[in-house]
Scaffold this motif. Structure first.
Motif, PDB file in Angstrom:
ATOM      1  N   ALA A   1       0.846  -1.198   0.000  1.00 55.55           N
ATOM      2  CA  ALA A   1       0.000   0.000   0.000  1.00 55.55           C
ATOM      3  C   ALA A   1       0.877   1.242   0.000  1.00 55.55           C
ATOM      4  O   ALA A   1       0.616   2.204  -0.715  1.00 55.55           O
ATOM      5  CB  ALA A   1      -0.916   0.014   1.221  1.00 55.55           C
ATOM      6  N   SER A   2       1.945   1.208   0.805  1.00 52.16           N
ATOM      7  CA  SER A   2       2.842   2.354   0.840  1.00 52.16           C
ATOM      8  C   SER A   2       3.520   2.547  -0.505  1.00 52.16           C
ATOM      9  O   SER A   2       3.696   3.658  -0.977  1.00 52.16           O
ATOM     10  CB  SER A   2       3.917   2.146   1.903  1.00 52.16           C
TER      11      SER A   2
ATOM     12  N   ALA B   1       7.747   2.345   2.361  1.00 56.66           N
ATOM     13  CA  ALA B   1       7.874   2.550   0.912  1.00 56.66           C
ATOM     14  C   ALA B   1       9.302   2.879   0.500  1.00 56.66           C
ATOM     15  O   ALA B   1       9.633   2.848  -0.690  1.00 56.66           O
ATOM     16  CB  ALA B   1       6.941   3.676   0.474  1.00 56.66           C
ATOM     17  N   LEU B   2      10.146   3.210   1.487  1.00 52.67           N
ATOM     18  CA  LEU B   2      11.531   3.575   1.180  1.00 52.67           C
ATOM     19  C   LEU B   2      12.486   2.391   1.322  1.00 52.67           C
ATOM     20  O   LEU B   2      13.697   2.548   1.325  1.00 52.67           O
ATOM     21  CB  LEU B   2      11.962   4.740   2.095  1.00 52.67           C
TER      22      LEU B   2
ATOM     23  N   THR C   1       2.540   1.812  -3.512  1.00 52.50           N
ATOM     24  CA  THR C   1       1.749   2.315  -4.637  1.00 52.50           C
ATOM     25  C   THR C   1       1.374   3.779  -4.463  1.00 52.50           C
ATOM     26  O   THR C   1       0.867   4.394  -5.378  1.00 52.50           O
ATOM     27  CB  THR C   1       0.449   1.500  -4.799  1.00 52.50           C
ATOM     28  N   ALA C   2       1.613   4.327  -3.267  1.00 49.69           N
ATOM     29  CA  ALA C   2       1.141   5.686  -3.003  1.00 49.69           C
ATOM     30  C   ALA C   2       2.002   6.757  -3.649  1.00 49.69           C
ATOM     31  O   ALA C   2       1.765   7.930  -3.487  1.00 49.69           O
ATOM     32  CB  ALA C   2       1.078   5.930  -1.507  1.00 49.69           C
ATOM     33  N   GLN C   3       3.006   6.378  -4.347  1.00 52.98           N
ATOM     34  CA  GLN C   3       3.869   7.397  -4.943  1.00 52.98           C
ATOM     35  C   GLN C   3       4.466   6.850  -6.230  1.00 52.98           C
ATOM     36  O   GLN C   3       4.467   5.651  -6.461  1.00 52.98           O
ATOM     37  CB  GLN C   3       4.991   7.747  -3.979  1.00 52.98           C
TER      38      GLN C   3
ATOM     39  N   GLY D   1       4.733   6.335   6.465  1.00 49.09           N
ATOM     40  CA  GLY D   1       4.814   5.243   5.486  1.00 49.09           C
ATOM     41  C   GLY D   1       6.213   5.001   4.962  1.00 49.09           C
ATOM     42  O   GLY D   1       6.417   4.781   3.762  1.00 49.09           O
ATOM     43  N   MET D   2       7.194   5.019   5.866  1.00 48.31           N
ATOM     44  CA  MET D   2       8.588   4.860   5.448  1.00 48.31           C
ATOM     45  C   MET D   2       8.885   3.471   4.871  1.00 48.31           C
ATOM     46  O   MET D   2       9.934   3.273   4.243  1.00 48.31           O
ATOM     47  CB  MET D   2       9.539   5.173   6.608  1.00 48.31           C
TER      48      MET D   2
END
Lengths: 155, 155
Positions: free
Chosen positions: B16-17, B80-81, B19-21, B77-78
């Protein structure tokens, strides 16, 4: 008179921030302030991708989370990271700050106030969730970043 | 079964994280996650100086501001990193992450949940303002940082 009051206010704001922590070496101050700006820029990028570019799906919770991160950093007293000795590169830390910033704390305090207000508003609009309002708030926040960059960040 | 559910949950949280960027280059992911940790550490240092070491005057508003900065970053939402390609140094970006982290997302998601809960509690105690409660909440948050560092950060 107005200028004098603004000047005293600016000095007071910065000095309050400075006393709130042990003195950090200038190199660390530069490192931490860049970390703050960098992390805000990641979150600006996420909001831009969702609300402006629509490159990824609009997700209110993720936009709110990004806005809260920006707001938390904006309100954390980063003025304390512009202490003496941070006007130019120190050790391994390069900085793009214009040394003129350090002679204009009252104006910088004003720019900073605008920035904090814009980030407050972004959180409010993200809570509300309306995309058009988020877009407008995002644009305002971007303007408040640019106002300081144009004056006090070197290329 | 519990493990499977945790595993799916962990994967879902991370995805989810992600796809948010827009997809960020691995180098930027490492840069931004380090910026987040670095900025949190500055704010941890301020709280430590005020509430634990008493090296500088206890100031509830400054402690709350620091706690809010940490909390905003913690909730951003780190995960995603930590995308593919960020398991090791990339370009100019060195990382201390243990590659084992990338094989243990469900456990990392649990550690991350504990960390977010501890940072929520720090904000709550900072709002309340009682120094002994802030100290306890700070210690809990420190433990939740260390739990992940001990497992997934290399020296």
């Amino acid at each position: 008179m107005k200028t004098l009051i603004a000047s005293l206010l600016g000095a007071a704001v910065l000095s309050a921030s400075l006393t709130a922590q042990a003195q950090l070496p200038p190199e660390d101050q530069i490192k931490f302030r860049q970390a703050g700006y960098s992390f805000m820029s990641w979150n600006m990028g996420k909001i831009k991708a969702m609300a402006i570019d629509e490159a990824v799906e609009y997700d209110q919770q993720q936009i709110l989370a990004a806005a809260n991160a920006i707001n938390g950093i904006a309100q954390s007293g980063m003025g304390a990271l512009f202490g003496p000795g941070t006007e130019a590169d120190v050790g391994d830390q390069a900085t793009r700050v214009d040394p003129a910033l350090f002679d204009n704390f009252p104006e910088v305090a004003e720019l900073s106030k605008d920035f904090v207000a814009a980030s407050d508003n972004l959180v409010e609009q993200a809570e509300n969730g309306e995309q058009s309002d988020v877009r407008a708030a995002f644009a305002e926040l971007g303007k408040s970043c640019k106002a300081c960059h144009d004056k006090y960040r070197m290329d």
